[in-house]
Motif scaffolding. Structure first.
Motif, short mmCIF file in Angstrom:
data_model
loop_
_atom_site.label_atom_id
_atom_site.label_comp_id
_atom_site.label_asym_id
_atom_site.label_seq_id
_atom_site.Cartn_x
_atom_site.Cartn_y
_atom_site.Cartn_z
N PRO A 155 -1.58 9.41 -14.65
CA PRO A 155 -0.21 8.95 -14.42
C PRO A 155 0.40 8.24 -15.61
N MET A 156 -0.46 7.65 -16.47
CA MET A 156 0.01 6.88 -17.60
C MET A 156 -0.92 7.09 -18.78
N LEU A 157 -0.36 7.43 -19.93
CA LEU A 157 -1.14 7.61 -21.15
C LEU A 157 -0.49 6.84 -22.29
N GLY A 158 -1.33 6.27 -23.16
CA GLY A 158 -0.82 5.59 -24.33
C GLY A 158 -1.01 6.43 -25.57
N LEU A 159 -0.20 6.14 -26.59
CA LEU A 159 -0.32 6.80 -27.89
C LEU A 159 -0.38 5.73 -28.96
N LYS A 177 0.83 -1.21 0.00
CA LYS A 177 0.00 0.00 0.00
C LYS A 177 0.86 1.26 0.00
N ALA A 178 2.05 1.14 0.55
CA ALA A 178 2.94 2.30 0.62
C ALA A 178 3.77 2.47 -0.65
N VAL A 179 4.11 1.38 -1.32
CA VAL A 179 5.05 1.47 -2.44
C VAL A 179 4.36 1.53 -3.80
N PHE A 180 3.02 1.36 -3.83
CA PHE A 180 2.29 1.43 -5.09
C PHE A 180 1.20 2.50 -5.03
N LEU A 181 1.00 3.16 -6.16
CA LEU A 181 -0.20 3.94 -6.38
C LEU A 181 -1.18 3.01 -7.09
N ARG A 182 -2.19 2.54 -6.35
CA ARG A 182 -3.10 1.52 -6.90
C ARG A 182 -4.40 2.17 -7.35
N ARG A 183 -4.79 1.85 -8.59
CA ARG A 183 -6.00 2.41 -9.16
C ARG A 183 -6.74 1.34 -9.96
N PRO A 184 -8.08 1.42 -10.02
CA PRO A 184 -8.82 0.52 -10.90
C PRO A 184 -8.32 0.67 -12.33
N MET A 185 -8.36 -0.44 -13.06
CA MET A 185 -7.81 -0.45 -14.41
C MET A 185 -8.43 0.62 -15.30
N GLU A 186 -7.56 1.42 -15.91
CA GLU A 186 -7.97 2.45 -16.85
C GLU A 186 -6.89 2.58 -17.91
N LEU A 187 -7.23 2.22 -19.13
CA LEU A 187 -6.30 2.36 -20.25
C LEU A 187 -6.76 3.51 -21.11
N VAL A 188 -5.95 4.55 -21.17
CA VAL A 188 -6.25 5.72 -21.98
C VAL A 188 -5.21 5.80 -23.08
N VAL A 189 -5.66 5.68 -24.32
CA VAL A 189 -4.76 5.71 -25.48
C VAL A 189 -5.25 6.80 -26.42
N PRO A 217 -5.50 8.82 -29.85
CA PRO A 217 -6.54 9.82 -29.62
C PRO A 217 -7.89 9.22 -29.21
N GLY A 218 -8.30 9.56 -28.00
CA GLY A 218 -9.69 9.38 -27.62
C GLY A 218 -10.13 8.03 -27.10
N PHE A 219 -9.24 7.03 -26.99
CA PHE A 219 -9.69 5.72 -26.51
C PHE A 219 -9.55 5.64 -24.99
N ARG A 220 -10.57 5.09 -24.35
CA ARG A 220 -10.52 4.89 -22.90
C ARG A 220 -11.30 3.63 -22.55
N LEU A 221 -10.62 2.71 -21.86
CA LEU A 221 -11.26 1.50 -21.35
C LEU A 221 -11.02 1.47 -19.85
N ALA A 222 -12.10 1.52 -19.07
CA ALA A 222 -11.99 1.53 -17.62
C ALA A 222 -12.91 0.47 -17.04
N CYS A 223 -12.39 -0.28 -16.08
CA CYS A 223 -13.20 -1.27 -15.40
C CYS A 223 -13.66 -0.68 -14.07
N PRO A 224 -14.98 -0.48 -13.89
CA PRO A 224 -15.47 0.13 -12.65
C PRO A 224 -15.30 -0.78 -11.45
#
Length: 437
Positions: A305-309, A81-93, A95-102
């Protein structure tokens, strides 16, 4: 049961596989000696000091499905918990693509994520849903392994969907171009991430360099258990004698050896029993990973924090201000072989700066740049690749590394941190069983 603290084991290599094997053995009471040729631990996922900056030799993404890595980190005393920034899966690529698992229970999280993926036409969206559902129904198994590009063609995946989803996902997961990457191994990754429990698809972004993240703490754990960590100690010769195994002709004798060197490094190791080294590695090919570090003004920040191209030299951009308290420092990842290999380092950095300006609106001005290339970062993860087992033909000599097939002979993971840890655990388990006989 044998008294394991009467035994000693040498581990060659202080990467994620080697340090895991050593930690497992140390926890069982075995006296362990780790020999690492470099100055820092971590192997192909390690800290690099450049001009006063603490960087990594490459960017590696951890996901919630990496259960064995997270288990070993907890065992040696790392607070995830201290060494990771943990987030629900979100892939942003772009132009304009976004896949997020709620954050809803599986498998609803995947169904909703796929159905409401942004940046796709309805026909592309349904093509994606159809293919993933078909893979689930087949229990993520193919009748015969093929390349990812062939599989996507068979699945009638549109070109736009391939460029914005399948291409960046495959190259990130397997570090191998679609035209020669294994579709079965890609499905194995999807099985354990998107197809697993909801938390398995979480993205865990490291807040520390990759040496401090796990290997350094594991080394302290090993030393606390009576083991030894030798840095800047390259082992060139391993010989089996009547008393046991000796390294570099030195007098110390070990009951077993775990060789956790990278597969391309085994050819430089002389072993008195040459049959223990897998001959199939001689025909393997390898893939590079390039990281372009760019220091912008500290006020420069990405939206995520992370973006794809897609359809660009730069594939993924990590804003280390989110994770490493280094505002304005971007790490741009270019995985696998490609046109970027024809550039000089300065030309590549210049091209990447221009792309980030045109695609993400980042400024053209940077104060510092550095390109780090791991020429043989991973093995080429191709269909039907025959991978060696951890156990060799010689009692007391074992292999560990993300390239092995594991005790069960499956070898179903690409060259990842999780694959390395699983292999290290398998090798340690094998040695413990041998010593207990």
């Amino acid at each position: 049961m044998a008294v394991l603290n009467n035994y000693s084991v040498a581990v060659l290599g202080g990467g994620y596989a080697g340090i895991t094997a050593a930690a497992e053995l140390a926890a069982a009471g075995v006296k362990v000696s780790v020999f690492e040729a470099g100055k820092v631990l971590g192997g192909r996922a390690r800290k690099v000091w450049l001009e006063g900056k603490s960087l990594d030799n490459g960017q590696h993404l951890v996901i919630g499905a990496y259960t064995e890595l997270l288990c070993m980190m907890a065992k040696v005393g790392v607070d995830s918990k201290a060494v990771f920034l943990r987030r629900p899966m979100e892939l942003v690529v772009e132009p304009g693509f976004r896949l997020a698992c709620p954050s809803v229970p599986a498998p609803l999280h995947l169904a909703l994520g796929l159905l409401f993926a942004q940046g796709l036409s309805w026909s592309e969206r349904f093509a994606l849903v159809r293919t993933v559902r078909a893979a689930q129904a087949a229990k993520w198994k193919l009748a015969q392994d093929v390349t990812v590009s062939c599989w996507l063609k068979d699945q009638r995946q549109p070109d736009g969907l391939i460029s914005r989803f399948w291409q960046p996902l495959t190259v990130a997961a397997l570090n191998t171009p679609l035209e020669c990457a294994s579709a079965q191994v890609l499905l194995n990754v999807l099985r354990d991430s998107l197809g697993g429990v909801r938390a398995a698809s979480d993205l865990l972004l490291p807040r520390l360099d990759f040496s401090a993240l796990y290997p350094d703490t594991a080394a302290q754990f090993i030393e606390q258990k009576g083991g030894q960590i030798y840095r800047s100690r390259r082992i060139r010769r391993v010989e089996k004698t009547q008393q046991g195994w000796q390294l570099n002709g030195e007098p110390e004798v070990f009951d077993a050896v775990i060789c956790a060197l990278p597969p391309h490094g085994l050819s430089a190791l002389h072993v008195s029993e040459p049959d223990v080294l897998p001959v199939q590695l001689n025909s393997w090919t390898y893939q590079p990973i390039v990281t372009v570090y760019l220091q912008y003004d500290p006020a420069v920040k990405l939206a995520k924090p992370m973006l794809g191209l897609s359809d660009s030299l730069a594939q993924w951009v990590f804003d280390r201000g989110f994770t490493h308290q280094t505002d304005g420092l971007m790490a741009v990842v270019i995985s696998a072989e490609g046109q970027h290999q024809a550039f000089t380092q300065d030309e590549l950095a210049e091209a990447v700066v221009l792309e980030l300006h045109q695609r993400l609106g980042l400024p053209m001005d940077i104060s510092w740049q550095r390109v780090i290339t791991e020429k043989r970062a991973t093995f080429a993860c191709i269909p039907g690749l025959e991978r060696p087992a951890n156990q060799t033909s010689e009692v007391g000599f074992w292999l560990a590394g993300d390239y092995t097939a594991g005790l069960a002979g499956k070898g179903d993971y690409p060259a990842t941190l999780e694959g390395a840890v699983r292999s290290g655990m398998a090798a340690a388990q094998g040695v413990l069983e041998e010593l207990d006989q």
